[in-house]
Design a protein around this motif. Structure first.
Motif, PDB file in Angstrom:
ATOM      1  N   LYS A 148      42.888  30.517  55.299  1.00  0.00           N
ATOM      2  CA  LYS A 148      41.436  30.633  55.213  1.00  0.00           C
ATOM      3  C   LYS A 148      40.712  29.908  56.341  1.00  0.00           C
ATOM      4  O   LYS A 148      39.553  30.211  56.630  1.00  0.00           O
ATOM      5  CB  LYS A 148      40.942  30.124  53.865  1.00  0.00           C
ATOM      6  CG  LYS A 148      41.363  30.992  52.696  1.00  0.00           C
ATOM      7  CD  LYS A 148      40.758  32.374  52.770  1.00  0.00           C
ATOM      8  CE  LYS A 148      41.076  33.193  51.541  1.00  0.00           C
ATOM      9  NZ  LYS A 148      40.575  34.577  51.636  1.00  0.00           N
ATOM     10  N   ALA A 170      32.094  31.848  47.776  1.00  0.00           N
ATOM     11  CA  ALA A 170      32.722  31.960  46.467  1.00  0.00           C
ATOM     12  C   ALA A 170      34.206  31.824  46.742  1.00  0.00           C
ATOM     13  O   ALA A 170      34.705  32.427  47.689  1.00  0.00           O
ATOM     14  CB  ALA A 170      32.429  33.324  45.873  1.00  0.00           C
ATOM     15  N   SER A 171      34.910  31.040  45.952  1.00  0.00           N
ATOM     16  CA  SER A 171      36.291  30.764  46.337  1.00  0.00           C
ATOM     17  C   SER A 171      37.242  30.662  45.160  1.00  0.00           C
ATOM     18  O   SER A 171      36.864  30.243  44.077  1.00  0.00           O
ATOM     19  CB  SER A 171      36.361  29.454  47.119  1.00  0.00           C
ATOM     20  OG  SER A 171      37.704  29.140  47.435  1.00  0.00           O
ATOM     21  N   THR A 172      38.499  31.050  45.430  1.00  0.00           N
ATOM     22  CA  THR A 172      39.567  30.782  44.475  1.00  0.00           C
ATOM     23  C   THR A 172      40.278  29.475  44.836  1.00  0.00           C
ATOM     24  O   THR A 172      41.306  29.157  44.266  1.00  0.00           O
ATOM     25  CB  THR A 172      40.593  31.925  44.468  1.00  0.00           C
ATOM     26  OG1 THR A 172      41.053  32.140  45.806  1.00  0.00           O
ATOM     27  CG2 THR A 172      39.993  33.205  43.940  1.00  0.00           C
ATOM     28  N   GLY A 173      39.754  28.738  45.796  1.00  0.00           N
ATOM     29  CA  GLY A 173      40.302  27.415  46.079  1.00  0.00           C
ATOM     30  C   GLY A 173      40.584  27.165  47.546  1.00  0.00           C
ATOM     31  O   GLY A 173      40.065  26.219  48.136  1.00  0.00           O
ATOM     32  N   ASN A 174      41.422  27.997  48.153  1.00  0.00           N
ATOM     33  CA  ASN A 174      41.748  27.770  49.553  1.00  0.00           C
ATOM     34  C   ASN A 174      40.521  27.887  50.440  1.00  0.00           C
ATOM     35  O   ASN A 174      40.331  27.102  51.372  1.00  0.00           O
ATOM     36  CB  ASN A 174      42.805  28.773  50.019  1.00  0.00           C
ATOM     37  CG  ASN A 174      44.188  28.415  49.530  1.00  0.00           C
ATOM     38  OD1 ASN A 174      44.544  27.235  49.459  1.00  0.00           O
ATOM     39  ND2 ASN A 174      44.972  29.414  49.176  1.00  0.00           N
ATOM     40  N   LEU A 175      39.694  28.865  50.145  1.00  0.00           N
ATOM     41  CA  LEU A 175      38.486  29.044  50.949  1.00  0.00           C
ATOM     42  C   LEU A 175      37.534  27.873  50.747  1.00  0.00           C
ATOM     43  O   LEU A 175      36.843  27.456  51.677  1.00  0.00           O
ATOM     44  CB  LEU A 175      37.807  30.364  50.570  1.00  0.00           C
ATOM     45  CG  LEU A 175      36.562  30.722  51.368  1.00  0.00           C
ATOM     46  CD1 LEU A 175      36.863  30.799  52.855  1.00  0.00           C
ATOM     47  CD2 LEU A 175      35.994  32.049  50.883  1.00  0.00           C
ATOM     48  N   TYR A 220      36.924  34.138  38.890  1.00  0.00           N
ATOM     49  CA  TYR A 220      36.487  34.335  40.270  1.00  0.00           C
ATOM     50  C   TYR A 220      35.474  35.466  40.390  1.00  0.00           C
ATOM     51  O   TYR A 220      34.522  35.383  41.174  1.00  0.00           O
ATOM     52  CB  TYR A 220      37.688  34.616  41.187  1.00  0.00           C
ATOM     53  CG  TYR A 220      37.237  34.922  42.584  1.00  0.00           C
ATOM     54  CD1 TYR A 220      36.761  33.897  43.409  1.00  0.00           C
ATOM     55  CD2 TYR A 220      37.208  36.214  43.061  1.00  0.00           C
ATOM     56  CE1 TYR A 220      36.285  34.165  44.670  1.00  0.00           C
ATOM     57  CE2 TYR A 220      36.737  36.495  44.326  1.00  0.00           C
ATOM     58  CZ  TYR A 220      36.275  35.471  45.127  1.00  0.00           C
ATOM     59  OH  TYR A 220      35.805  35.746  46.371  1.00  0.00           O
ATOM     60  N   ASP A 221      35.675  36.519  39.636  1.00  0.00           N
ATOM     61  CA  ASP A 221      34.749  37.646  39.745  1.00  0.00           C
ATOM     62  C   ASP A 221      33.340  37.263  39.269  1.00  0.00           C
ATOM     63  O   ASP A 221      32.345  37.746  39.791  1.00  0.00           O
ATOM     64  CB  ASP A 221      35.292  38.864  38.996  1.00  0.00           C
ATOM     65  CG  ASP A 221      36.584  39.371  39.645  1.00  0.00           C
ATOM     66  OD1 ASP A 221      36.549  39.684  40.842  1.00  0.00           O
ATOM     67  OD2 ASP A 221      37.612  39.412  38.963  1.00  0.00           O
ATOM     68  N   ASN A 224      31.895  35.347  42.189  1.00  0.00           N
ATOM     69  CA  ASN A 224      31.505  36.269  43.256  1.00  0.00           C
ATOM     70  C   ASN A 224      30.184  36.960  42.911  1.00  0.00           C
ATOM     71  O   ASN A 224      29.311  37.136  43.755  1.00  0.00           O
ATOM     72  CB  ASN A 224      32.604  37.313  43.438  1.00  0.00           C
ATOM     73  CG  ASN A 224      32.900  37.567  44.898  1.00  0.00           C
ATOM     74  OD1 ASN A 224      32.247  37.019  45.781  1.00  0.00           O
ATOM     75  ND2 ASN A 224      33.881  38.394  45.161  1.00  0.00           N
ATOM     76  N   ASN A 243      32.076  34.790  52.787  1.00  0.00           N
ATOM     77  CA  ASN A 243      32.778  35.986  52.323  1.00  0.00           C
ATOM     78  C   ASN A 243      31.848  36.981  51.629  1.00  0.00           C
ATOM     79  O   ASN A 243      32.298  37.855  50.910  1.00  0.00           O
ATOM     80  CB  ASN A 243      33.960  35.630  51.420  1.00  0.00           C
ATOM     81  CG  ASN A 243      33.565  34.752  50.250  1.00  0.00           C
ATOM     82  OD1 ASN A 243      32.512  34.138  50.259  1.00  0.00           O
ATOM     83  ND2 ASN A 243      34.404  34.709  49.245  1.00  0.00           N
ATOM     84  N   ILE A 342      42.004  38.081  42.024  1.00  0.00           N
ATOM     85  CA  ILE A 342      40.764  38.830  42.199  1.00  0.00           C
ATOM     86  C   ILE A 342      40.934  40.152  41.459  1.00  0.00           C
ATOM     87  O   ILE A 342      41.708  41.017  41.867  1.00  0.00           O
ATOM     88  CB  ILE A 342      40.461  39.049  43.691  1.00  0.00           C
ATOM     89  CG1 ILE A 342      40.240  37.687  44.364  1.00  0.00           C
ATOM     90  CG2 ILE A 342      39.236  39.944  43.853  1.00  0.00           C
ATOM     91  CD1 ILE A 342      39.975  37.768  45.843  1.00  0.00           C
TER      92      ILE A 342
END
Lengths: 459, 93
Positions: A148, A170-175, A220-221, A224, A243, A342
């Motif tokens: 990322k 918006a992130s799942t963690g790494n971002l 996550y959705d 987002n 993103n 996702i």
């Protein structure tokens, strides 16, 4: 090459700000045509809708006014040579001339990601019965330990050109890690929005960089969706969601993974690539990188197959592939591979296109297999991958077992993140061989109970 | 029956810049809501629905908090005081 001083481009600060954009080939509203001259985005010269082909001037826009399709960067590449690239910095900025960035982007404060190692994985190949060369593109070596950092570096540059002072995601963690760190280094504000049930490691490693971190009760959705709704709110007038409204720029950063693979292989393409699929963007951009290198004459046009890897608990693209569909039906994710969770992957249809065009396959694996994949890579190559890496290794194994991936062909697999971020996933699976007193006899007793092979493999 | 609809930035040219529009659909479904929205903001439904009258691939619509692709799509019931959100699909990270 001239590197402009800040005064050279400070007058561009407010250009292209916000969502306003001028439409080049279609126009509904004259007010949309009032955007100022385009900031310096290097070889990029427009935004193009991937669905209907409408084109727009460069700005902070991400969806087509005509059809809602995603916008992608259009380029006018000049001549690019291997020598030009090889003379560049030891980072992803060596490919600046192929990205939507000014030539001086790499000299502005950023994390300088990329040029991660390509590891020849003979032990893993042997363990899996492969006779062709196997490589691991190990992006855990980036500054915040995932790929990322590449996409954020391009988005950060775009935010500067567009006069957006806060970078958000918006992130799942790494971002989340990548945005918070890049903003800290770049002297920008950050707002990071994550699902509240993320792995603790990813929460703490984001919070450590400062900035605003919002943990949302939802998946996550949901996160987002919230970010999509925030765009357009006056509150976020000078924010660049890397993103969302900077996505066309951001996504191009993933191409550097593909460029590096080809350059590190000695300016040629591999025969097979296995990439994880979350949104589907990385997989499509690796393919795009290969196609660009071919069209620029930087590599020979040799055949390659792209394979996609998902976790069964979030496998909408694999399901669409198996069913022969070209649209992806969203799912509600439930998997330990949260960085791939996702449920409504917007680039899923394009990932399907790439995999089908190149003769690849999209598979999925269970959470148990993911943990086995993490351990196999760690135990054979000393590479500790996060769950997404486990997904890739486990899918590689599954594809080999089913005969869908050629064991004799040269193969590159992508590890997109560091296992230290997802310790929870293996916490119940690994631990000390024995807990003993500080006594030589106890060591002797343990070694007698455990075969040498098991000890050396750390089982 | 009044239903409020959140309009994404990209579609506000149809709503005179309004981020939220309230309509009174004649049928209590999402299809009815879109029909009523079209009456209030002519041209907008063609941005949301394709030529076959189906939801476009890159549009997500939520009725209250549910993605209609998980419910009944355009036939999803929309109750009194429901809230509908139209959101361009974006991919993640």
């Amino acid at each position: 090459m001239k590197v402009p001083t800040p005064s050279d481009h400070s007058d561009r600060k407010d250009e292209g700000k916000g969502l306003a954009m001028s439409v080049i080939s279609v126009s509904h509203d004259a007010s949309l045509d009032a955007a100022p001259a385009t900031p310096d985005f290097g070889p990029a010269d427009r935004l193009i809708c991937r669905e209907c082909g409408a084109s727009y001037s460069l700005g902070a826009a991400y969806a087509c006014v005509e059809c809602f399709g995603p916008l992608e960067i259009g380029y006018n590449f000049g001549t690019v040579t291997r020598a030009d690239i090889e003379a560049g910095p030891s980072s992803m900025w060596r490919y600046s001339c192929l990205l939507p960035v000014a030539s001086y982007a790499g000299t502005e404060p950023n994390l300088n990601p990329g040029l991660t190692r390509l590891v020849k994985a003979d032990n893993l190949a042997r363990a899996l019965g492969m006779t062709g060369t196997l490589w691991v593109k190990d992006d855990s070596g980036n500054p915040t330990h995932s790929f990322k950092d590449r996409v954020v570096a391009v988005a950060q540059s775009a935010a500067r050109r567009l006069g957006l002072n806060t970078i958000a995601c918006a992130s799942t963690g790494n971002l989340a890690n990548a945005v918070a760190a890049a903003a800290a280094r770049g002297g920008q504000q950050s707002v990071v929005v994550i699902p509240s049930d993320l792995e603790q490691g990813k929460i703490l490693t984001t919070a450590a960089y400062g900035g605003t971190l919002l943990a949302v009760k939802g998946n996550y959705d949901d996160v987002n969706r919230l970010c999509s709704e925030l765009i357009g709110d006056p509150l976020t007038a000078d924010w660049g969601f890397v993103n969302v409204n900077l996505r066309p720029y951001y996504a191009e950063g993933s191409k550097t993974v593909g460029y590096e693979i080809a350059e590190q292989l000695g300016w040629r393409l591999p025969q097979q690539v296995v990439a994880p699929i979350a949104s589907g963007s990385l997989l499509t951009k690796v393919d795009k990188a290969f196609r660009e290198f071919v069209s620029l004459g930087l590599v020979d046009d040799t055949a390659y197959r792209v394979f996609g890897a998902q976790a069964t608990g979030c496998s909408p693209v694999a399901a669409a592939f198996r069913a022969g569909h070209d649209v992806v039906r969203p799912v509600r994710p439930s998997t330990i591979a949260k960085s791939l969770a996702i449920g409504n992957p917007a680039d899923g249809p394009y990932a399907l296109d790439v995999v089908r065009r190149t003769g690849g396959v999209i598979e999925d694996v269970s959470d148990v297999e993911i943990v086995e994949g993490i351990r196999l890579l760690a135990e054979t190559e000393g590479i500790f991958a996060e769950t997404a890496g486990g997904v890739v290794v486990a899918n590689l194994r599954k594809l080999l077992a089913s005969g869908q991936l050629d064991p004799a062909a040269e193969t590159v697999i992508l590890n997109t993140g560091d296992g230290l971020k997802t310790l929870d996933a293996i916490a119940s699976e690994v631990g000390p061989t024995a807990i003993i007193d500080a006594d030589v006899d106890e060591v002797t007793a343990v070694l007698a109970r455990t075969s040498v092979a098991d000890v050396t493999e750390g089982r | 029956m009044a239903v409020s609809i959140r309009i994404p930035t990209i579609l506000r040219t149809y709503t005179d810049g309004a981020s939220e529009v309230t309509v009174e659909p004649s049928t209590p479904t999402l299809a009815g809501v879109i029909e009523a929205l079209e009456a209030a903001a002519p041209g907008i439904s063609a941005r949301v629905l394709d030529e076959a009258g189906q939801l476009r691939r890159f549009v997500n619509i939520y009725v209250d908090d549910d993605d209609v692709r998980f419910t009944d799509g355009l036939a999803t019931p929309v109750g009194e005081k429901a809230s509908v959100s139209i959101i361009p699909a974006v991919a993640g990270g």
